[in-house]
Design an enzyme around this catalytic site. Structure first.
Site, PDB file in Angstrom:
ATOM      1  N   GLU A  53       0.817  -1.201   0.000  1.00  0.00           N
ATOM      2  CA  GLU A  53       0.000   0.000   0.000  1.00  0.00           C
ATOM      3  C   GLU A  53       0.858   1.261   0.000  1.00  0.00           C
ATOM      4  O   GLU A  53       0.575   2.231  -0.717  1.00  0.00           O
ATOM      5  CB  GLU A  53      -0.915   0.014   1.241  1.00  0.00           C
ATOM      6  CG  GLU A  53      -1.812  -1.196   1.368  1.00  0.00           C
ATOM      7  CD  GLU A  53      -1.218  -2.295   2.229  1.00  0.00           C
ATOM      8  OE1 GLU A  53      -1.940  -2.833   3.083  1.00  0.00           O
ATOM      9  OE2 GLU A  53      -0.011  -2.611   2.043  1.00  0.00           O
ATOM     10  N   ALA A 168      11.666 -52.860  -1.551  1.00  0.00           N
ATOM     11  CA  ALA A 168      11.748 -54.321  -1.587  1.00  0.00           C
ATOM     12  C   ALA A 168      12.520 -54.815  -0.359  1.00  0.00           C
ATOM     13  O   ALA A 168      13.095 -54.028   0.393  1.00  0.00           O
ATOM     14  CB  ALA A 168      12.419 -54.773  -2.875  1.00  0.00           C
ATOM     15  N   ARG A 189       8.619 -30.249  -5.093  1.00  0.00           N
ATOM     16  CA  ARG A 189       9.872 -29.825  -4.471  1.00  0.00           C
ATOM     17  C   ARG A 189      10.148 -28.359  -4.801  1.00  0.00           C
ATOM     18  O   ARG A 189      10.560 -27.579  -3.940  1.00  0.00           O
ATOM     19  CB  ARG A 189      11.037 -30.672  -4.985  1.00  0.00           C
ATOM     20  CG  ARG A 189      11.151 -32.063  -4.421  1.00  0.00           C
ATOM     21  CD  ARG A 189      12.412 -32.722  -4.963  1.00  0.00           C
ATOM     22  NE  ARG A 189      12.598 -34.080  -4.512  1.00  0.00           N
ATOM     23  CZ  ARG A 189      13.652 -34.832  -4.826  1.00  0.00           C
ATOM     24  NH1 ARG A 189      14.600 -34.333  -5.620  1.00  0.00           N
ATOM     25  NH2 ARG A 189      13.758 -36.065  -4.370  1.00  0.00           N
ATOM     26  N   THR A 201      17.999 -42.503   4.503  1.00  0.00           N
ATOM     27  CA  THR A 201      17.679 -42.334   3.084  1.00  0.00           C
ATOM     28  C   THR A 201      18.853 -41.719   2.333  1.00  0.00           C
ATOM     29  O   THR A 201      19.180 -42.105   1.206  1.00  0.00           O
ATOM     30  CB  THR A 201      16.429 -41.450   2.928  1.00  0.00           C
ATOM     31  OG1 THR A 201      15.306 -42.121   3.498  1.00  0.00           O
ATOM     32  CG2 THR A 201      16.145 -41.145   1.467  1.00  0.00           C
ATOM     33  N   GLU A 272      10.555 -35.847   2.738  1.00  0.00           N
ATOM     34  CA  GLU A 272      10.530 -36.833   1.671  1.00  0.00           C
ATOM     35  C   GLU A 272      11.035 -38.215   2.073  1.00  0.00           C
ATOM     36  O   GLU A 272      10.857 -39.173   1.341  1.00  0.00           O
ATOM     37  CB  GLU A 272      11.319 -36.323   0.457  1.00  0.00           C
ATOM     38  CG  GLU A 272      11.065 -37.149  -0.773  1.00  0.00           C
ATOM     39  CD  GLU A 272      11.326 -36.421  -2.067  1.00  0.00           C
ATOM     40  OE1 GLU A 272      11.524 -37.094  -3.068  1.00  0.00           O
ATOM     41  OE2 GLU A 272      11.321 -35.184  -2.066  1.00  0.00           O
TER      42      GLU A 272
END
Length: 350
Positions: A53, A168, A189, A201, A272
């Site tokens: 503004e 697996a 992402r 991971t 993730e």
């Protein structure tokens, strides 16, 4: 509300996107003459700079001289602030400039910064709220989450087989889902401010944690990588070549980690991997959105997509509300949110 005001609001939303995402909201503003002509426009360029503004009013005065705002309409994407931070209250500036009408899209939920609409009305300004509210809320979604919960918005993502396995029996997981699902992950992402993985991971898959296009080029916006765990990140790990420096945290206090990420200007956190980390966020009640990429395959074994969620009896189950289902090639994306969202005291914008 008039057609001219609707057009001005769409323009203001477009202007808002020019500003940086961070601790402060992206806000745009357009000043209209009494006949509906656009006189000036502005947007917020980051913490410590004039709010949208003020930017628009300053431009108007510079072009048309003092008093040019008298009798005009200010169209703003967010309710004008009503407190003093690094800059003064926008409500006072609008009143002092003689603006006759203010139209805004989204209410400011801040305890200190909110209430601007009411203050303007008390000063005799005509105020209308809710114009293109859905579009304004979508633009400010992550910032609004920060204000309402006091922490970044957290999305937890995993890919799984139909029988709920994330890998697996030998631990391999690339790839459970197909290329369309993986491309969708990279788009998400790119929309996040931080991407979080556990050291398990990281050591098993050596992910780059970048947001990439189908041609393997990088998206313009890259999330900052955050690695949770005490094990050392190898010197040749792909994450060390990320455009943003990675942050490592032991992960013993996820709420504290989110607080620190918020202080860094991070609003959207994308968790993730892997199953243990995802389960830790769920167990701590720090998840706002769950993305499950469901592949039409069976793996068996004990490599479940989630671990201990703190559920010992059916009455403690973590109920979710599905908000969207998307077909991505052969895979299915399920988007869900906690059935009962938690809230915290909102904070003020600066």
């Amino acid at each position: 509300m008039t057609d001219a005001e609707s057009r001005a609001m769409r323009r203001a939303l477009s202007l808002a996107r020019r500003g940086p995402r961070g601790l402060n909201p992206q806000v745009g503003a357009v000043i209209l003459s009494p006949s509906g002509d656009e006189l000036a426009e502005g947007w917020h360029r980051g913490a410590g700079t004039p709010h949208a503004e003020i930017d628009a009013l300053t431009r108007l005065t510079a072009e048309r001289g003092p008093g040019a705002a008298r009798g005009t309409t200010a169209v703003v994407t967010l309710e004008p602030c009503n407190h003093t931070g690094r800059t003064g209250p926008c409500t006072h500036a609008l009143i002092d400039a003689g603006v006759a009408r203010v139209v805004y899209a989204v209410d400011d939920p801040g305890v200190l910064s909110g209430g601007g609409g009411a203050h303007l009305r008390e000063a005799g300004v005509d105020v209308a709220s809710g114009l293109l509210r859905d579009e304004g809320t979508a633009l400010l979604d992550s910032w609004l989450t920060v204000q309402r919960l006091g922490r970044p918005h957290v999305t937890v993502k995993w890919a799984q087989s139909l029988d709920g396995r994330a890998a697996a029996s030998d631990g391999t997981s690339q790839w459970i889902t197909g290329p369309d699902a993986r491309a969708d992950v990279h788009e998400r992402r790119a929309a996040a401010d931080a991407i979080v993985v556990g050291t398990g991971t990281l050591l098993a898959d050596d992910p780059a944690l970048t947001a990439r296009r189908s041609d393997d080029t990088l998206h313009d916006h890259q999330p900052r990588p955050v690695v949770i765990g005490t094990r050392a990140v190898p010197q040749d790990a792909a994450v060390r070549r990320h455009p943003q420096p990675f942050l490592q945290d032991e992960g013993d206090d996820l709420a504290d980690l989110l607080d620190r990420l918020r202080e860094l200007g991070i609003q959207r956190v994308f968790v993730e991997g892997g199953p243990r980390l995802a389960s830790s966020f769920v167990r701590a009640g720090l998840v706002d959105e769950v993305l499950v990429y469901l592949a039409p395959t069976l793996l068996g074994g004990d490599r479940l997509a989630t671990g201990d969620l703190g559920v010992s009896t059916i009455g403690e189950q973590r109920r979710l509300a599905i908000t969207d289902l998307q077909r991505l090639g052969d895979d299915l994306l399920v988007i869900a949110r906690p059935a009962s969202a938690s809230t915290a005291n909102p904070t003020a914008k600066d």
